[in-house]
Scaffold this motif. Structure first.
Motif, short mmCIF file in Angstrom:
data_model
loop_
_atom_site.label_atom_id
_atom_site.label_comp_id
_atom_site.label_asym_id
_atom_site.label_seq_id
_atom_site.Cartn_x
_atom_site.Cartn_y
_atom_site.Cartn_z
N SER A 154 -32.14 -9.09 -30.35
CA SER A 154 -32.83 -9.91 -29.33
C SER A 154 -32.56 -11.28 -28.73
CB SER A 154 -34.40 -9.50 -29.69
OG SER A 154 -34.82 -10.55 -30.64
N LEU A 155 -31.62 -12.03 -29.70
CA LEU A 155 -31.33 -13.45 -29.30
C LEU A 155 -30.34 -13.19 -28.10
CD1 LEU A 155 -30.74 -14.81 -33.04
CD2 LEU A 155 -32.40 -15.24 -31.53
N PRO A 156 -30.16 -14.29 -27.48
CA PRO A 156 -29.11 -14.60 -26.36
C PRO A 156 -27.86 -14.33 -26.95
CG PRO A 156 -30.77 -16.35 -26.34
CD PRO A 156 -31.12 -15.67 -27.69
N LEU A 157 -26.91 -13.77 -26.09
CA LEU A 157 -25.52 -13.53 -26.33
C LEU A 157 -25.27 -12.87 -27.52
CD1 LEU A 157 -24.22 -17.22 -25.46
CD2 LEU A 157 -24.13 -15.37 -24.07
N SER A 158 -26.27 -11.77 -27.82
CA SER A 158 -26.08 -11.03 -29.08
C SER A 158 -24.90 -10.28 -29.06
CB SER A 158 -27.45 -10.26 -29.23
OG SER A 158 -27.63 -9.21 -28.39
N ASP A 159 -24.32 -9.72 -28.01
CA ASP A 159 -23.18 -9.03 -27.76
C ASP A 159 -21.89 -9.71 -28.38
OD1 ASP A 159 -25.01 -6.68 -27.22
OD2 ASP A 159 -24.36 -7.36 -25.11
N ALA A 160 -21.70 -10.98 -27.46
CA ALA A 160 -20.72 -11.92 -27.98
C ALA A 160 -20.73 -12.61 -29.40
CB ALA A 160 -20.65 -12.96 -26.97
N LEU A 161 -21.97 -12.69 -29.94
CA LEU A 161 -22.10 -13.28 -31.03
C LEU A 161 -22.49 -12.60 -32.37
CD1 LEU A 161 -23.67 -16.81 -29.61
CD2 LEU A 161 -21.38 -16.32 -30.53
N SER A 162 -22.24 -11.24 -32.27
CA SER A 162 -22.89 -10.26 -32.84
C SER A 162 -22.11 -10.77 -34.51
CB SER A 162 -22.66 -8.49 -32.63
OG SER A 162 -21.29 -8.57 -32.73
N GLY A 163 -20.97 -10.90 -34.65
CA GLY A 163 -20.23 -11.08 -35.95
C GLY A 163 -21.12 -12.46 -36.55
N THR A 164 -21.11 -13.42 -35.72
CA THR A 164 -21.67 -14.65 -36.30
C THR A 164 -23.01 -14.48 -36.68
OG1 THR A 164 -20.43 -15.83 -34.64
CG2 THR A 164 -22.21 -17.04 -35.72
N TYR A 165 -23.85 -13.66 -35.80
CA TYR A 165 -25.49 -13.37 -36.15
C TYR A 165 -25.50 -12.61 -37.61
CZ TYR A 165 -26.81 -15.09 -31.77
OH TYR A 165 -27.40 -16.04 -30.64
N GLU A 166 -24.44 -11.58 -37.50
CA GLU A 166 -24.47 -10.85 -38.90
C GLU A 166 -24.12 -11.81 -39.91
OE1 GLU A 166 -21.78 -7.67 -38.69
OE2 GLU A 166 -22.77 -6.60 -36.71
N PHE A 167 -23.41 -12.72 -39.68
CA PHE A 167 -23.03 -13.59 -41.14
C PHE A 167 -24.29 -14.70 -41.30
CE2 PHE A 167 -21.63 -17.56 -42.75
CZ PHE A 167 -21.12 -17.19 -43.82
N LEU A 168 -24.94 -15.05 -40.38
CA LEU A 168 -25.97 -16.05 -40.47
C LEU A 168 -27.24 -15.31 -41.18
CD1 LEU A 168 -25.53 -18.19 -37.40
CD2 LEU A 168 -25.04 -18.70 -39.66
N PHE A 169 -27.36 -14.06 -40.51
CA PHE A 169 -28.88 -13.37 -41.06
C PHE A 169 -28.41 -12.47 -42.15
CE2 PHE A 169 -29.89 -14.63 -36.76
CZ PHE A 169 -30.76 -15.47 -37.07
N ASP A 170 -27.14 -12.54 -43.10
CA ASP A 170 -26.96 -11.73 -44.10
C ASP A 170 -28.08 -12.18 -45.28
OD1 ASP A 170 -25.20 -11.54 -46.80
OD2 ASP A 170 -25.04 -9.83 -45.58
N PRO A 171 -28.87 -11.35 -45.89
CA PRO A 171 -29.61 -11.91 -46.71
C PRO A 171 -29.10 -12.73 -47.88
CG PRO A 171 -30.07 -9.44 -46.59
CD PRO A 171 -28.63 -9.88 -45.74
N ILE A 172 -27.78 -12.37 -48.39
CA ILE A 172 -27.16 -13.23 -49.47
C ILE A 172 -26.93 -14.75 -48.61
CG2 ILE A 172 -24.95 -13.96 -50.66
CD1 ILE A 172 -24.78 -10.69 -50.86
N ILE A 173 -26.54 -15.09 -47.39
CA ILE A 173 -26.55 -16.05 -46.90
C ILE A 173 -27.92 -16.74 -46.60
CG2 ILE A 173 -25.44 -17.45 -44.82
CD1 ILE A 173 -23.45 -16.44 -46.72
N ILE A 174 -28.80 -16.10 -46.37
CA ILE A 174 -30.02 -16.62 -45.85
C ILE A 174 -30.83 -17.14 -47.26
CG2 ILE A 174 -32.43 -15.87 -45.54
CD1 ILE A 174 -31.47 -14.05 -43.64
N SER A 175 -30.49 -16.83 -48.44
CA SER A 175 -30.89 -17.29 -49.57
C SER A 175 -30.33 -18.68 -50.04
CB SER A 175 -30.50 -16.21 -50.89
OG SER A 175 -29.33 -16.02 -51.08
#
Length: 105
Positions: free
Chosen positions: A47-68
């Motif tokens: 639901s974030l802006p530019l989610s199609d273009a930045l999906s890889g970045t969002y997947e990395f930033l919101f990965d549970p291991i990275i979030i921890s």
């Protein structure tokens, strides 16, 4: 203190410079960051802006291991932010430098 939060407690003392009010504010800030990691694990980043273009970045930033790692990243950032530009040493209480001698010895 488990799960490496002892280092965060030491960082709070350093950032607060032995001031209890600043330590309480710092503890709330670090606690908020720590609780944020649990809220972000279920976050829908599509639901974030530019989610199609930045999906890889969002997947990395919101990965549970990275979030921890967020509380520790914020701890390092706050230590750097509050220590840059200060020419004073860590003003610790003078009583910490005294040897402890038991009474009656």
């Amino acid at each position: 203190l488990i799960d490496s939060r002892g280092w965060i407690a030491i960082a709070i003392v350093i950032v607060a410079r032995w001031d209890p009010l600043k330590a309480i504010i710092g503890a709330f800030a670090f606690g908020f960051t720590y609780s944020l990691q649990f809220g972000l694990q279920g976050f829908n980043y599509q639901s974030l802006p530019l989610s199609d273009a930045l999906s890889g970045t969002y997947e990395f930033l919101f990965d549970p291991i990275i979030i921890s790692t967020y509380p520790f990243v914020v701890t390092i950032a706050m230590l750097v932010f509050f220590s840059v530009g200060t020419n004073t040493d860590l003003v610790a209480p003078q009583e910490l430098a005294k040897n402890y001698i038991r009474e009656g010895e």
